[in-house]
Design a protein around this motif. Structure first.
Motif, PDB file in Angstrom:
ATOM      1  N   UNK A  51       0.817  -1.218   0.000  1.00  0.00           N
ATOM      2  CA  UNK A  51       0.000   0.000   0.000  1.00  0.00           C
ATOM      3  C   UNK A  51       0.852   1.270   0.000  1.00  0.00           C
ATOM      4  N   UNK A  52       1.932   1.293   0.771  1.00  0.00           N
ATOM      5  CA  UNK A  52       2.762   2.497   0.822  1.00  0.00           C
ATOM      6  C   UNK A  52       3.488   2.725  -0.502  1.00  0.00           C
ATOM      7  N   UNK A  53       3.837   1.642  -1.192  1.00  0.00           N
ATOM      8  CA  UNK A  53       4.438   1.795  -2.519  1.00  0.00           C
ATOM      9  C   UNK A  53       3.384   2.296  -3.509  1.00  0.00           C
ATOM     10  N   UNK A  54       2.173   1.725  -3.464  1.00  0.00           N
ATOM     11  CA  UNK A  54       1.101   2.123  -4.389  1.00  0.00           C
ATOM     12  C   UNK A  54       0.621   3.549  -4.135  1.00  0.00           C
ATOM     13  N   UNK A  55       0.427   3.913  -2.864  1.00  0.00           N
ATOM     14  CA  UNK A  55      -0.197   5.198  -2.526  1.00  0.00           C
ATOM     15  C   UNK A  55       0.777   6.349  -2.364  1.00  0.00           C
ATOM     16  N   UNK A  56       2.064   6.037  -2.063  1.00  0.00           N
ATOM     17  CA  UNK A  56       3.010   7.108  -1.778  1.00  0.00           C
ATOM     18  C   UNK A  56       4.373   6.937  -2.440  1.00  0.00           C
ATOM     19  N   UNK A  57       4.581   5.810  -3.099  1.00  0.00           N
ATOM     20  CA  UNK A  57       5.858   5.518  -3.777  1.00  0.00           C
ATOM     21  C   UNK A  57       7.044   5.480  -2.822  1.00  0.00           C
ATOM     22  N   UNK A  58       6.790   4.971  -1.598  1.00  0.00           N
ATOM     23  CA  UNK A  58       7.891   4.850  -0.641  1.00  0.00           C
ATOM     24  C   UNK A  58       8.019   3.403  -0.167  1.00  0.00           C
ATOM     25  N   UNK A  59       9.227   3.048   0.233  1.00  0.00           N
ATOM     26  CA  UNK A  59       9.501   1.725   0.797  1.00  0.00           C
ATOM     27  C   UNK A  59       9.604   1.839   2.311  1.00  0.00           C
ATOM     28  N   UNK A  60       8.964   0.880   2.988  1.00  0.00           N
ATOM     29  CA  UNK A  60       9.019   0.851   4.449  1.00  0.00           C
ATOM     30  C   UNK A  60       9.349  -0.564   4.909  1.00  0.00           C
ATOM     31  N   UNK A  61       9.762  -0.669   6.168  1.00  0.00           N
ATOM     32  CA  UNK A  61      10.023  -1.967   6.780  1.00  0.00           C
ATOM     33  C   UNK A  61       9.207  -2.065   8.073  1.00  0.00           C
ATOM     34  N   UNK A  62       8.047  -2.764   8.031  1.00  0.00           N
ATOM     35  CA  UNK A  62       7.282  -2.971   9.260  1.00  0.00           C
ATOM     36  C   UNK A  62       8.084  -3.862  10.208  1.00  0.00           C
ATOM     37  N   UNK A  63       8.159  -3.461  11.504  1.00  0.00           N
ATOM     38  CA  UNK A  63       9.007  -4.226  12.408  1.00  0.00           C
ATOM     39  C   UNK A  63       8.352  -4.612  13.726  1.00  0.00           C
ATOM     40  N   UNK A  64       7.222  -4.010  14.101  1.00  0.00           N
ATOM     41  CA  UNK A  64       6.617  -4.369  15.382  1.00  0.00           C
ATOM     42  C   UNK A  64       5.120  -4.069  15.382  1.00  0.00           C
ATOM     43  N   UNK A  65       4.346  -5.018  15.855  1.00  0.00           N
ATOM     44  CA  UNK A  65       2.914  -4.829  16.044  1.00  0.00           C
ATOM     45  C   UNK A  65       2.692  -3.708  17.060  1.00  0.00           C
ATOM     46  N   UNK A  66       1.737  -2.814  16.786  1.00  0.00           N
ATOM     47  CA  UNK A  66       1.457  -1.703  17.697  1.00  0.00           C
ATOM     48  C   UNK A  66       0.106  -1.847  18.389  1.00  0.00           C
ATOM     49  N   UNK A  67      -0.906  -2.333  17.668  1.00  0.00           N
ATOM     50  CA  UNK A  67      -2.219  -2.493  18.293  1.00  0.00           C
ATOM     51  C   UNK A  67      -3.327  -2.591  17.265  1.00  0.00           C
TER      52      UNK A  67
END
Length: 129
Positions: A51-67
């Motif tokens: 979604x972040x690549x499709x909607x914002x053209x950025x790469x992210x690394x999810x690393x921890x559940x928040x809630x």
């Protein structure tokens, strides 16, 4: 109930990425932690990266559940699942949003968030004290 993922994305300066939904979208004009609907069989982490690549053209690394937060928008019921993530790279190009900001967690209270995101904002504000 629709499962939706939200990314609480940190940059190298400890700021969080928030985005304002376009006026012609549901919850238009309100701020949110970016993300999107989880596809069948898709992990939350993969959903957020896609979604972040499709909607914002950025790469992210999810690393921890928040809630999680369950919320009803009239006849639409969602379960918002938040993960902390690290911003990796990419030049911001907005699709479903008309603005974005990098803000310190203590500054989140200056923005009006979509109701489903509010519990996460409150937790981040509390943690930043």
């Amino acid at each position: 109930m629709i499962e939706v993922a939200a990314a609480i994305i940190y940059n190298g300066e400890g700021q969080l990425l928030i985005a304002r939904r376009r006026e012609d979208k549901s919850q238009g004009g309100l701020w949110e932690f970016p993300g999107g609907k989880i596809e069948p069989g898709e992990s939350v982490q993969h959903c957020l990266q896609r979604e972040l690549m499709e909607e914002m053209s950025i790469s992210i690394l999810p690393y921890a559940f928040f809630g999680t937060n369950k919320h009803s928008y009239g006849n639409l019921h969602i379960e918002l699942i938040a993960w902390k993530a690290e911003y990796l790279e990419g030049e911001m190009q907005l699709v479903d949003h008309d603005d974005y900001q990098w803000v310190l967690p203590k500054g989140l209270g200056q923005f009006v968030f979509a109701p489903a995101d509010v519990p996460f904002v409150e937790r981040l504000l509390k943690e930043s004290r």
